[in-house]
Design an enzyme around this catalytic site. Structure first.
Site, PDB file in Angstrom:
ATOM      1  N   GLY A 127      13.915 -32.429  34.583  1.00 18.59           N
ATOM      2  CA  GLY A 127      15.241 -31.833  34.493  1.00 18.59           C
ATOM      3  C   GLY A 127      15.966 -31.943  35.818  1.00 18.59           C
ATOM      4  N   GLY A 167      10.257 -20.761  39.773  1.00 17.98           N
ATOM      5  CA  GLY A 167       9.531 -20.627  38.511  1.00 17.98           C
ATOM      6  C   GLY A 167       8.064 -20.280  38.658  1.00 17.98           C
ATOM      7  N   ILE A 207      -1.212 -21.599  47.178  1.00 24.44           N
ATOM      8  CA  ILE A 207      -0.935 -22.732  46.298  1.00 24.44           C
ATOM      9  C   ILE A 207      -1.731 -22.494  45.016  1.00 24.44           C
ATOM     10  CG2 ILE A 207      -1.089 -25.236  46.035  1.00 24.44           C
ATOM     11  CD1 ILE A 207       0.989 -24.225  48.118  1.00 24.44           C
ATOM     12  N   ASN A 211      -2.129 -24.075  42.184  1.00 22.59           N
ATOM     13  CA  ASN A 211      -2.932 -25.193  41.698  1.00 22.59           C
ATOM     14  C   ASN A 211      -2.654 -26.385  42.600  1.00 22.59           C
ATOM     15  OD1 ASN A 211      -4.167 -27.297  40.415  1.00 22.59           O
ATOM     16  ND2 ASN A 211      -3.166 -26.992  38.425  1.00 22.59           N
ATOM     17  N   GLY A 226       7.175 -21.524  45.687  1.00 29.09           N
ATOM     18  CA  GLY A 226       7.306 -22.815  45.012  1.00 29.09           C
ATOM     19  C   GLY A 226       7.297 -23.965  46.004  1.00 29.09           C
ATOM     20  N   GLU A 257      10.977 -28.035  45.376  1.00 33.06           N
ATOM     21  CA  GLU A 257      12.188 -28.456  46.078  1.00 33.06           C
ATOM     22  C   GLU A 257      11.928 -28.648  47.567  1.00 33.06           C
ATOM     23  OE1 GLU A 257      15.486 -26.005  44.768  1.00 33.06           O
ATOM     24  OE2 GLU A 257      15.314 -26.929  42.791  1.00 33.06           O
TER      25      GLU A 257
END
Ligand SMILES: Cc1cc2nc3c(=O)[nH]c(=O)nc-3n(C[C@H](O)[C@H](O)[C@H](O)COP(=O)(O)OP(=O)(O)OC[C@H]3O[C@@H](n4cnc5c(N)ncnc54)[C@H](O)[C@@H]3O)c2cc1C
Ligand code: SF4
Lengths: 316, 725
Positions: free
Chosen positions: B238, B507, B609, B611, B682, B685
C-alpha cells in the site's frame, strides 16, 4: 482489445496470403509486443495469423559459412546457440541485455525486429502521436524526450527503435529473408530494413503488406572482440539510453553500431573507419547532423564515452 | 486498557516467542496462491461482473458529451456508470480530489465512467467504444513556475535568531535540493469487489485502514456507515496509497448498484499514477551555519511543494526539528496549488524526501569543515528536543547506530578526499546518513477467543505485506502460553474490533498492544473460571501455574474477551521516534556514469523488534525504495497536458534485483518504555529515511560530483566525469 478472429498458418506462403488478403490482419509470433499493444488498442488487428506451426524455429548453417536463423527462433534459443555464442558473441550479448528471461523465452527473432517504439506518448491514446494516430502531432518533440532519438529524426517523429538484438544484427551485416503474398521472396539488408520516420512515422520498416519474415541470415563470422554495452538507468529490464555494439580487431579497426539513438540501428561505415583514431572521431562522424532535444542531448556524450569504454575494454 | 505510564517490566521482557525470528505464518499461503488478494476473491459472492475504469483524457475542463451507444451495445455489457449522469459523490477522510460524479474534470485520468460486463475483456473492449468530448480549460501544472509564489502553509518554526547566527557562522552551507513526484508502485493495484444486499454494502477490497474505510464510505456514498462492511485480509502493498478510499471502491459500489450484481474492479496499472495519489515533488533549501568545531549554530530548512486545492504539500521538513541540535533555527513549509493529481501519503511522507536533502547538506557541511560526517552528526546530537527542553527523547540511540554501523561497514577505510578510489573503469565511494522517523501509536482493539485450548484473534488490523499476522500470533501465543500453531489470526474485517490499522509505522506496536490488552482480559476470565489470580499466573505450554497450582488452559472451556489499548497523555512529554545509521558503497562507471550500488547497511534503533525476520524484510524493502528514489524514480510531468507521462512500470523505473546486490540490517537491542507495553517501535518507514542520502553521498565520495536534483541519473553529471582518453 478488440475482438479478432484467429487462424494458425500452415505454410509461409499461405500465411502471407492470409494477411494480405484481409484488411486489418496481422501475424502473431511470441505475442510479447503485439498483445500488449492490442490491450491498449494501439494495435487493433481484426484477424491474427499465428506462425507457430511453420517450422521456422531452426538455426542452420549456410553454404558460405554463415547461419540462417528461422524467424520463429526464440531469443533465448538464439542467444544460447553454441555457434552464435562462439562466433557471433555480440549477438548473444545484445539479446541477453534485453527484456527478461521469461520474455526472451517467448520473443522471436522476427518479432524482436518488429517491436514498436517505447515513446511514452505512443502508449497513451489520449495524447497526440503521429506514429499511432497519423496527423495528430508529435507530443514528444516538445515534451518528455529523454529516451528518444537524437539523429535521423523528423519534425513528425523522434521515436527510437528500442531493441537490442537488431543493433548486433546490423553490425554483423545480417539480411532478412521474406515471402511475399504472391509467393515470391526477397532479401533485405538489415541496413535497409528499418526506416527513418520522415513524413510517414507510422511506418517502422520497409516490409510490404502481408510480407512475412522467414529468416535472418548472418554472413560468415568476422572474428574480433565482440562487445555489447547497454547503458540504462537500472541494471536490467530497461531499454537502452544508448547501446554500443562493436566488433574490434587487434589492429584497432572494427565495426560499431549504436542503439537507443535513432529510429533504426545506427551504423555508419564511414564513421567506423575512423575507429583507429578513437571514440571521439567515430562519434563525431556518426552523429554529424544530429538534432537532439535538450532532454536527450546527453546521449551523444554518452555514446562517445560508452564507445571509449568499449574500446578500452577491447584493448585490455 | 489504558497505557498511562512507562511500561515497566512485563511478560515480554522474558518472552519466548515475541522477539524471535519467526517465518511469516501466511507465507505458505502467499507462495501457493491461497492467500487471495481483493480481486481474486472469487468465492466470497456469486455472479461477479467485471468493471473497467475509464480515465479522463484531459487534466482540466468539462465533459461536454459522452457517446455511449456503441459501448452499451457491445457484447457482454451489463451497465455503464458515467460521471455526468452521477451526482458527485461525497468525500471521505483525506479525499481532496473528487472521486466521481459530475462533468467537471480536475485532474488527468480522473474516473469518468465504469463499464460493467460479463468478462474483463468485454468491459475493456466496450470502454474503448465510449467517445467523450471535452471542453478543456487551462490549468496550472508547472511546479517550477508557481513555486516562488506559493503561500506558506502553517506557521514557520523559529528558534533564536537564525539569520544573524547564519551570517556570523564560521562555515556556511546554503544549497537547494529537489525531489520529483513519486508513485507508490505497489504490486497489487487498488482493487475492490462490491456487493449490495438491500441497503447493506460489502466491499472486499485492498485497504490499509479498515475503520476509516468503513466510515468514509458512508460519507462518500451518503449511506449509513453501519450498513457497510469492509474486508481486506491481504493487501499486496500500500505504502500509503491505500490509506483512504479511492475510485476503485467507489466505482465498485456504484457499478454494483447499477448492474444489480456484485462488481469487481482492479484499477488498471496505467491509471494508478494519475487517477490515485502520489508523493509530490519538493524543492528544498537548506542553510547550515556551524562553528569550526562542527557545532551547528544556525539551521534552516525551507520546503516548497504543491497539492490540489485545500490539501497540504509533501512536508519535507518533518524530521528537521528533531534530528540535530542548534540554537538558531528556521523551518517553513510552502504549498502551491496545482491542477495535478492529488498528492497524499507515501511511505514516510515528508521524511523520506526530507532526508534526501538534509542528510546531503550534512555531508556538505562535514566536507566544508574537513570533518568526518559521522563525527559531525555525533557533535550535533541534541540532549532534548531543540527548543523544547521539557520534551525528552523517550529512547534515542542514534549515535550508537552510526558508530556501530561505522565499525561494521569498515567506515574507517573511507577516503575523505572524493574521487580517490578507482579500479579500472570504476570509481568507488562510500556514504553515510542518519535516519529519523517518528514512532506514533494509535488506539487499537482486538477480540480473542479460547476454545479447546486454542486461540483465535480477531481485529480489523491489516497485513500489508508487513508480517502483521505473525507478530499478532506471536503476541497471543506468548500471552496465552500456547504454541504458535495454536493461534489463528483473522484480520482486516470491519466486523472485528477497530484497530490502529497500517500506516505511519504505528501498526506493529499499536496492534500487538491491542492484542495484549485483549489477552490480559481473557487471562482474567480464565482465572475467574478456573479460580486463580490471572495477574499472578504463568501461562505456558497449554497450562497455567498460579500460586503453586497447575491448571490446564483447555479446561477453561470456551471464552471470549475484547479490549482496546489506549495511549495516555503522558507520552506528550516525550519525542518517541526511531533512528538509523545508513551506509552505502557505490561504484560509478567513470566512462558512462552508471551507478551500481555495491552494498547497503542499516543499523536501526526501534526498541524491541517483535520479529527480526519480518522487521528485516520491512527495512530492506524500504532501502530498495530509497534506492529507487535516489537513482531512478521520477514521475515526469508534461506541463502541457497536465499529466504524469510515464504512468506505467516500463516508464517509471523502480529498482530491480540486479540493482540491489547486498543489504544488511542490524537492530540495536533497545527497549522503549514510553511507546507501548510492547516497548517496540515500527521500522517500515525508518528504512526509507536516509539510505537515499547515503547513496547520494557515496556517489559524491566516488566522483567528487555533487548532484542535488533527484533522481541522480547519469545525464545530470556525465559532462563532469573524468575526461576520457
Ligand atoms: C517488459 C518488456 C521489456 C522489454 N525489454 C526489451 C529490451 O530491453 N530490449 C529489447 O530488444 N526488447 C525488449 N522487449 C521487446 C521484446 O524483445 C519484444 O516484445 C519481442 O522481441 C517481440 O517478439 P514476439 O515474437 O513476441 O513478437 P510479437 O509480439 O508476436 O510480434 C511483434 C510484431 O511482429 C510481427 N511479426 C511477428 N513475426 C513476424 C514475421 N515472421 N513476419 C512478419 N511480421 C512478424 C507481428 O505482426 C507484430 O506486429 C521488451 C518487451 C517487454 C514486454
Ligand atoms: S516521437 Fe514518434 S512515437 Fe513519440 S509522440 Fe512523437 S510521433 Fe509519437
Amino acid at each position: 482489445m478488440k475482438a479478432f478472429t484467429y487462424e494458425r498458418a500452415t505454410s509461409p506462403e499461405q500465411a502471407a496470403a492470409a494477411v494480405a488478403g484481409r484488411d486489418g490482419a496481422k501475424f502473431i509470433a511470441g505475442g510479447t509486443n503485439l498483445l500488449d499493444l492490442m490491450k491498449l488498442q494501439i494495435e487493433a488487428p481484426t484477424h491474427l495469423v499465428d506462425l507457430q506451426d511453420l517450422g521456422l524455429d531452426k538455426i542452420d548453417a549456410t553454404r558460405d559459412g554463415g547461419l540462417r536463423i528461422g524467424a520463429l527462433v526464440t531469443n533465448t534459443a538464439l542467444a544460447s546457440d553454441d555457434r552464435v555464442r562462439a562466433q557471433y558473441g555480440v549477438l548473444t550479448r545484445a539479446i541477453v541485455a534485453g527484456a527478461s528471461g521469461q520474455l526472451r523465452n517467448k520473443a522471436t527473432t522476427a518479432g524482436n525486429l518488429l517491436q514498436r517504439t517505447r515513446c511514452p506518448y505512443f502508449y497513451d491514446t489520449n495524447l497526440p502521436c503521429n506514429k499511432r494516430a497519423p496527423g495528430s502531432g508529435c507530443a514528444a518533440a516538445e515534451g518528455f524526450s529523454r529516451q528518444l532519438a537524437v539523429i535521423g529524426t523528423s519534425d513528425q517523429c523522434i521515436a527510437t527503435y528500442p531493441g537490442d538484438m537488431a543493433i548486433a544484427l546490423r553490425l554483423l551485416d545480417a539480411t532478412v529473408e521474406t515471402v511475399m503474398p504472391d509467393g515470391t521472396g526477397r532479401s533485405i539488408a538489415l541496413a535497409d530494413f528499418h526506416r527513418l520516420p520522415g513524413d510517414q512515422p507510422w511506418l517502422d520498416n520497409t516490409l510490404a503488406e502481408g510480407e512475412l519474415i522467414i529468416s535472418v541470415t548472418l554472413p560468415k563470422p568476422i572474428g574480433g572482440r565482440h562487445i555489447y554495452r547497454k547503458v540504462r538507468d537500472r541494471r536490467s529490464y530497461a531499454f537502452a539510453l544508448v547501446s554500443v555494439a562493436a566488433v574490434l580487431h587487434d589492429d584497432g579497426t572494427g565495426r560499431v553500431a549504436f542503439g537507443g539513438v535513432a529510429h533504426k540501428p545506427w551504423r555508419s561505415e564511414e564513421a567506423e573507419a575512423l575507429l583507429p583514431q578513437g571514440a571521439g572521431a567515430v562519434v563525431e562522424r556518426a552523429f554529424a547532423g544530429a538534432a537532439p532535444t535538450d532532454d536527450n542531448k546527453f546521449k551523444i556524450t554518452l555514446a562517445d564515452r560508452t564507445l571509449a569504454s568499449v574500446i578500452a575494454e577491447a584493448r585490455s | 486498557m489504558q497505557f498511562d505510564a512507562p511500561a515497566g517490566s512485563n511478560i515480554f521482557d522474558d518472552a519466548r516467542i515475541v522477539g524471535k525470528s519467526t517465518p511469516r505464518i501466511d507465507g505458505p499461503n502467499k507462495v501457493t496462491g491461497t492467500a487471495p488478494y481483493a480481486y481474486e476473491r472469487h468465492d466470497v459472492v456469486a455472479d461477479q461482473a467485471y468493471g473497467w475504469i475509464v480515465g479522463a483524457g484531459i487534466a482540466k475542463g468539462r465533459i461536454t458529451s459522452m457517446e455511449l451507444t456503441a459501448a452499451k451495445a457491445a457484447p457482454g455489457v451489463i451497465a455503464i456508470v458515467t460521471a455526468p449522469d452521477t451526482q458527485p459523490v461525497g468525500k471521505g477522510m483525506d479525499n481532496h480530489a473528487p472521486l466521481f460524479g459530475g462533468s467537471e474534470i480536475t485532474h488527468y485520468h480522473q474516473a469518468i465512467a465504469c463499464v460493467v460486463a460479463e468478462t474483463f475483456e468485454q468491459a475493456r473492449a466496450a470502454a474503448a467504444l465510449i467517445d467523450t468530448n471535452y471542453d478543456r480549460s487551462t490549468g496550472s501544472f508547472d511546479f517550477d513556475a508557481v513555486r516562488a509564489s506559493a503561500p506558506r502553509s502553517g506557521e514557520a518554526e523559529t528558534l533564536g535568531d537564525f539569520e544573524t547566527a547564519f551570517a556570523e557562522a564560521a562555515v556556511q552551507i546554503d544549497e537547494t535540493y529537489t525531489t520529483p513526484g513519486q508513485t507508490h508502485a505497489m504490486m497489487e493495484p487498488l482493487a475492490t469487489i462490491a456487493a449490495w444486499d438491500g441497503d447493506k454494502l460489502t466491499l472486499w477490497t485492498s485497504n490499509q485502514m479498515i475503520t476509516w474505510a468503513k466510515e468514509s464510505l458512508g460519507d462518500i456514498l451518503g449511506i449509513d456507515s453501519a450498513n457497510v462492511r469492509v474486508d481486506s485480509p491481504y493487501v499486496g502493498g500500500g505504502f500509503g496509497g491505500k490509506l483512504f478510499i479511492r475510485a476503485d471502491a467507489v466505482l465498485a459500489a456504484l457499478a454494483s448498484k447499477a448492474a444489480k450484481r456484485p462488481v469487481k474492479i482492479m484499477m488498471q496499472r496505467p491509471l494508478v499514477a494519475n487517477n490515485a495519489t502520489h508523493r509530490q515533488a519538493t524543492h528544498q533549501r537548506i542553510r547550515l551555519g556551524a562553528r569550526m568545531d562542527g557545532h551547528i549554530t544556525a539551521l534552516s530548512h525551507q520546503n516548497w511543494s504543491y497539492n490540489v486545492e485545500g490539501a497540504s504539500g509533501e512536508t519535507a521538513t518533518a524530521q528537521t526539528a528533531k534530528v540535530y541540535a542548534g540554537a538558531n533555527r528556521l523551518t517553513a513549509e510552502y504549498c502551491a496549488t496545482l491542477d495535478l493529481p492529488e498528492g497524499n501519503a507515501m511511505r514516510a511522507p515528508g521524511e523520506a524526501v526530507g532526508h534526501l536533502a538534509l542528510e546531503v547538506a550534512m555531508d556538505e557541511l562535514a566536507e566544508a569543515l574537513g570533518m568526518d560526517p559521522i563525527e559531525l552528526r555525533v557533535v550535533n546530537e541534541p540532549d532534548a528536543v531543540p527548543g523544547n527542553p521539557g520534551k525528552r527523547f523517550s529512547d534515542r540511540n542514534l549515535v550508537r547506530c552510526l558508530r556501530e554501523g561505522a565499525d561494521r561497514f569498515g567506515w574507517s577505510e573511507r577516503s575523505a578526499t572524493p574521487a580517490a578510489r578507482r579500479e579500472g573503469r570504476w570509481l568507488f565511494g562510500v556514504g553515510v546518513a542518519a535516519g529519523y522517523r517518528g514512532a506514533p501509536t494509535c488506539k487499537s482493539g482486538a477480540r480473542v477467543h479460547l476454545a479447546d485450548g486454542r486461540i483465535v484473534v480477531e481485529t480489523d488490523m491489516t497485513d500489508i505485506g508487513t508480517g502483521t499476522y505473525t507478530i499478532i500470533a506471536q503476541t497471543a501465543a506468548e500471552m496465552m502460553g500456547v504454541p504458535l500453531d495454536h493461534v489463528t489470526v483473522t484480520l482486516g474485517d470491519s466486523s472485528f474490533p477497530a484497530s490502529a490499522g497500517s500506516g505511519g509505522q504505528w501498526g506493529a506496536t499499536s496492534s500487538t498492544a491491542g492484542v495484549y490488552a485483549a489477552c490480559v482480559a481473557l487471562r482474567r476470565q480464565i482465572g475467574e473460571v478456573l479460580g486463580f489470580d490471572a495477574d499472578d499466573a504463568r501461562f505456558e505450554d497449554g497450562s497455567i501455574v498460579a500460586a503453586n497450582k497447575a491448571f490446564r488452559l483447555a479446561d477453561a472451556g470456551t471464552l471470549s474477551a475484547e479490549d482496546t489499548i489506549r495511549f495516555g497523555k503522558f507520552k506528550k512529554d516525550y519525542d518517541v521516534a526511531t533512528y538509523a545509521g545508513h551506509f552505502c558503497e557505490v561504484a560509478v562507471d567513470a566512462y558512462t556514469g552508471e551507478t551500481h550500488i555495491r552494498r547497503m547497511l542499516a543499523v536501526c534503533d526501534a526498541g524491541r523488534i517483535l520479529n527480526p525476520l519480518s522487521a528485516r524484510s520491512q527495512v530492506i524493502g524500504a532501502m530498495v525504495m530509497a534506492a529507487g528514489a535516489a537513482l531512478t524514480e521520477e514521475l515526469t510531468v508534461d506541463t502541457r497536458f497536465g499529466c504524469f507521462v510515464n504512468h506505467d512500470l516500463a516508464g517509471y523505473e523502480v529498482p530491480v534485483h540486479a540493482d540491489i546486490p547486498h543489504q544488511e540490517v542490524i537492530f540495536l537491542d533497545t527497549l522503549d518504555e514510553i511507546v507501548s507495553p510492547m516497548k517496540a517501535k515500527g521500522v517500515g518507514e525508518l528504512g526509507i529515511c536516509g539510505p537515499g542520502a547515503a547513496i547520494a553521498n557515496a556517489i559524491y565520495n566516488a566522483t567528487g560530483i555533487r548532484v542535488r536534483d533527484y533522481p541522480l541519473t547519469l545525464d545530470k553529471y556525465l559532462d563532469r566525469l573524468p575526461a576520457i582518453a
